[in-house]
Design a protein around this motif. Structure first.
Motif, mmCIF file in Angstrom:
data_model
loop_
_atom_site.group_PDB
_atom_site.id
_atom_site.type_symbol
_atom_site.label_atom_id
_atom_site.label_comp_id
_atom_site.label_asym_id
_atom_site.label_seq_id
_atom_site.Cartn_x
_atom_site.Cartn_y
_atom_site.Cartn_z
ATOM 1 N N HIS A 196 0.722 -1.301 0.041
ATOM 2 C CA HIS A 196 -0.087 0.013 -0.026
ATOM 3 C C HIS A 196 0.956 1.358 0.100
ATOM 4 O O HIS A 196 0.684 2.152 -0.972
ATOM 5 C CB HIS A 196 -0.951 -0.065 1.289
ATOM 6 C CG HIS A 196 -1.706 1.170 1.273
ATOM 7 N ND1 HIS A 196 -2.964 1.387 0.992
ATOM 8 C CD2 HIS A 196 -1.234 2.443 1.796
ATOM 9 C CE1 HIS A 196 -3.564 2.418 1.300
ATOM 10 N NE2 HIS A 196 -2.602 3.269 1.758
ATOM 11 N N GLU A 197 1.982 1.317 0.892
ATOM 12 C CA GLU A 197 2.695 2.417 0.984
ATOM 13 C C GLU A 197 3.400 2.631 -0.122
ATOM 14 O O GLU A 197 3.936 4.053 -0.596
ATOM 15 C CB GLU A 197 3.589 2.577 2.292
ATOM 16 C CG GLU A 197 2.899 2.349 3.735
ATOM 17 C CD GLU A 197 1.651 3.326 3.972
ATOM 18 O OE1 GLU A 197 1.530 4.509 3.150
ATOM 19 O OE2 GLU A 197 0.699 3.228 4.519
ATOM 20 N N HIS A 200 1.429 5.105 -2.722
ATOM 21 C CA HIS A 200 1.765 6.301 -2.602
ATOM 22 C C HIS A 200 3.092 6.575 -3.141
ATOM 23 O O HIS A 200 3.040 7.967 -3.997
ATOM 24 C CB HIS A 200 1.634 6.549 -1.061
ATOM 25 C CG HIS A 200 0.251 6.528 -0.490
ATOM 26 N ND1 HIS A 200 -0.688 7.344 -1.301
ATOM 27 C CD2 HIS A 200 -0.092 5.739 0.577
ATOM 28 C CE1 HIS A 200 -1.694 6.718 -0.185
ATOM 29 N NE2 HIS A 200 -1.549 6.055 0.682
ATOM 30 N N TYR A 251 -11.617 1.398 2.723
ATOM 31 C CA TYR A 251 -10.533 2.425 2.917
ATOM 32 C C TYR A 251 -10.439 3.226 1.513
ATOM 33 O O TYR A 251 -10.130 4.277 1.680
ATOM 34 C CB TYR A 251 -9.424 1.724 3.531
ATOM 35 C CG TYR A 251 -8.496 2.725 4.119
ATOM 36 C CD1 TYR A 251 -8.736 3.900 4.952
ATOM 37 C CD2 TYR A 251 -7.012 3.059 3.390
ATOM 38 C CE1 TYR A 251 -7.642 4.988 5.251
ATOM 39 C CE2 TYR A 251 -6.327 3.962 3.678
ATOM 40 C CZ TYR A 251 -6.357 4.807 4.542
ATOM 41 O OH TYR A 251 -5.494 5.773 5.123
ATOM 42 N N GLU A 258 -5.783 7.208 -1.631
ATOM 43 C CA GLU A 258 -5.729 5.960 -0.903
ATOM 44 C C GLU A 258 -6.382 4.866 -1.790
ATOM 45 O O GLU A 258 -6.026 3.652 -1.610
ATOM 46 C CB GLU A 258 -6.712 6.031 0.456
ATOM 47 C CG GLU A 258 -6.219 7.221 1.309
ATOM 48 C CD GLU A 258 -4.665 6.662 1.725
ATOM 49 O OE1 GLU A 258 -4.417 5.605 1.647
ATOM 50 O OE2 GLU A 258 -3.913 7.515 2.089
ATOM 51 N N ALA A 261 -3.512 3.538 -3.699
ATOM 52 C CA ALA A 261 -2.545 2.995 -2.958
ATOM 53 C C ALA A 261 -3.115 1.765 -2.732
ATOM 54 O O ALA A 261 -2.522 0.322 -2.801
ATOM 55 C CB ALA A 261 -2.371 3.522 -1.713
HETATM 56 ZN ZN LIG Z 1 -2.291 5.409 2.331
#
Ligand SMILES: [Zn+2]
Ligand SMILES: [Zn+2]
Ligand SMILES: [Zn+2]
Length: 361
Positions: A196-197, A200, A251, A258, A261
């Motif tokens: 996920h990170e 970004h 989310y 988001e 990501a």
């Molecule tokens: Zn995030």
């Protein structure tokens, strides 16, 4: 993930192994060739491949985190000036190893980080360390005073300007599960955080200021909407009732960043899991009434396949099988997600960006 063979005896070995169970050979992963080497010491910090043939006279050094801490199993070419492998080179801060269980927790995070780095290398994505150039990537592994999610002065997992921060409590299964339950998340893993990170980071690197930006906005929405307010709204009011129609997770519906990501992470889940399945020769064509299909497509490669449709054709039946296998063992779904057409469209853009990158305006 690939399966590997011990170069010394031919036995199957795995990505995380440091030694062959069969013949005892010391192993190390060679990130330049994405292969596992069996190595013998030359006595001066240098190691030689035991393989005959292609890499027979290759000389290596072990990553500093391999030789000193045994939390890495990667190698560097003997000629490299670096002390750490390409994955550990990305570390900016590691936890204080003199404190309690920090080394164990950090070691678990490193293992998952290497799996992320493997995928990034295999997808041929730009990967440089922030220590070497400003737009590079860096990791900070930080601890609260105790390895838990501490309300006061809590270390927040996240990404900012190429620096990915992880709370090492994520490597404590009890703390992680408590947090997952509190946040009502269907899925929370260390690897999921890394993926996920990294999404970004690659948004900054591949979408921002690139020809993809307009297409991103059409597909994911306008990221200029207030990020702080968007997250606040998610936490105070919950996700939109119909979030499943367009997002891979609740989310993801908070904000286009988001969403990207989460979709990016999902794409990496798919490619790695599909590769693992194929390495084991799993047939992914469900046959409800007929005998199982014997014609496994030998040439399918999820890392290089150019059509998202083809990935999904293989992916969906696999997830049904994996969920059923998990349930046969009394576990919950391995893959607790449903992909709507809206989410699939976004996966398609991630796929295009990864395979078309770089595309700078
Ligand atoms: Zn995030
Ligand atoms: Zn062996
Ligand atoms: Zn390393």
């Amino acid at each position: 993930m690939q399966l590997f063979r011990c170069e010394s005896c031919g036995h199957r070995v795995y990505f995380e192994n440091t030694q062959c169970n069969q013949c005892g050979a010391v192993l190390g992963f060679d990130p330049d060739h994405l292969s596992m080497a069996a190595i013998r010491p030359l006595g001066d910090d240098r190691w030689q491949s035991v393989a005959t043939g292609q890499h027979s006279d290759t000389l290596y050094r072990q990553c500093g985190n391999y030789s000193r801490h045994e939390v890495c199993n990667w190698l560097l070419p003997d000629t490299s000036q670096q002390g750490f492998c390409v994955a550990c080179r990305l570390n900016q801060t590691i936890p204080d190893l003199s404190v309690g269980t920090n080394k164990t927790l950090w070691g678990r995070l490193e293992a998952e980080k290497r799996r992320l780095v493997y995928s990034l290398l295999k997808l041929n994505l730009p990967l440089t360390a922030k220590a070497d150039e400003q737009q590079g990537l860096a990791f900070r592994f930080l601890a609260d005073t105790a390895p838990q999610f501490n309300e006061s002065g809590r270390v927040m997992t996240g990404h900012e300007d190429g620096v990915i921060t992880l709370n090492i409590a994520e490597a404590d299964p009890v703390a992680r599960e408590a947090m997952r339950s509190q946040m009502a998340e269907p899925y929370r893993t260390m690897l999921g955080h890394f993926r996920h990170e990294s999404g970004h980071y690659y948004w900054d690197r591949l979408i921002w200021n690139s020809a993809w930006l307009e297409e991103f906005r059409q597909c994911f929405g306008d990221e200029r909407q207030d990020y702080g307010l968007a997250l606040e709204a998610l936490y105070s009011q919950g996700p939109a009732a119909n979030w499943q129609d367009n997002h891979v997770s609740a989310y993801a519906s908070a904000h286009p960043w988001e969403d990207w990501a989460e979709t990016w992470a999902h794409y990496l889940h798919m490619t790695d899991t599909l590769e693992t399945a194929y390495q084991f020769g799993l047939s992914l064509h469900p046959r409800v009434t007929e005998d199982s299909d014997k014609n496994i497509e030998q040439h399918f490669n999820p890392y290089f396949d150019t059509r998202i449709d083809s990935l999904l054709e293989h992916w969906l039946p696999l997830t049904y099988a994996l969920n059923s296998l998990n349930r046969s063992m009394g576990h919950g779904d391995l893959y607790p997600f449903v992909l709507s057409p809206g989410a699939v469209r976004k996966l398609g853009l991630v796929h295009d960006v990864i395979h078309g990158a770089p595309l700078v305006a």
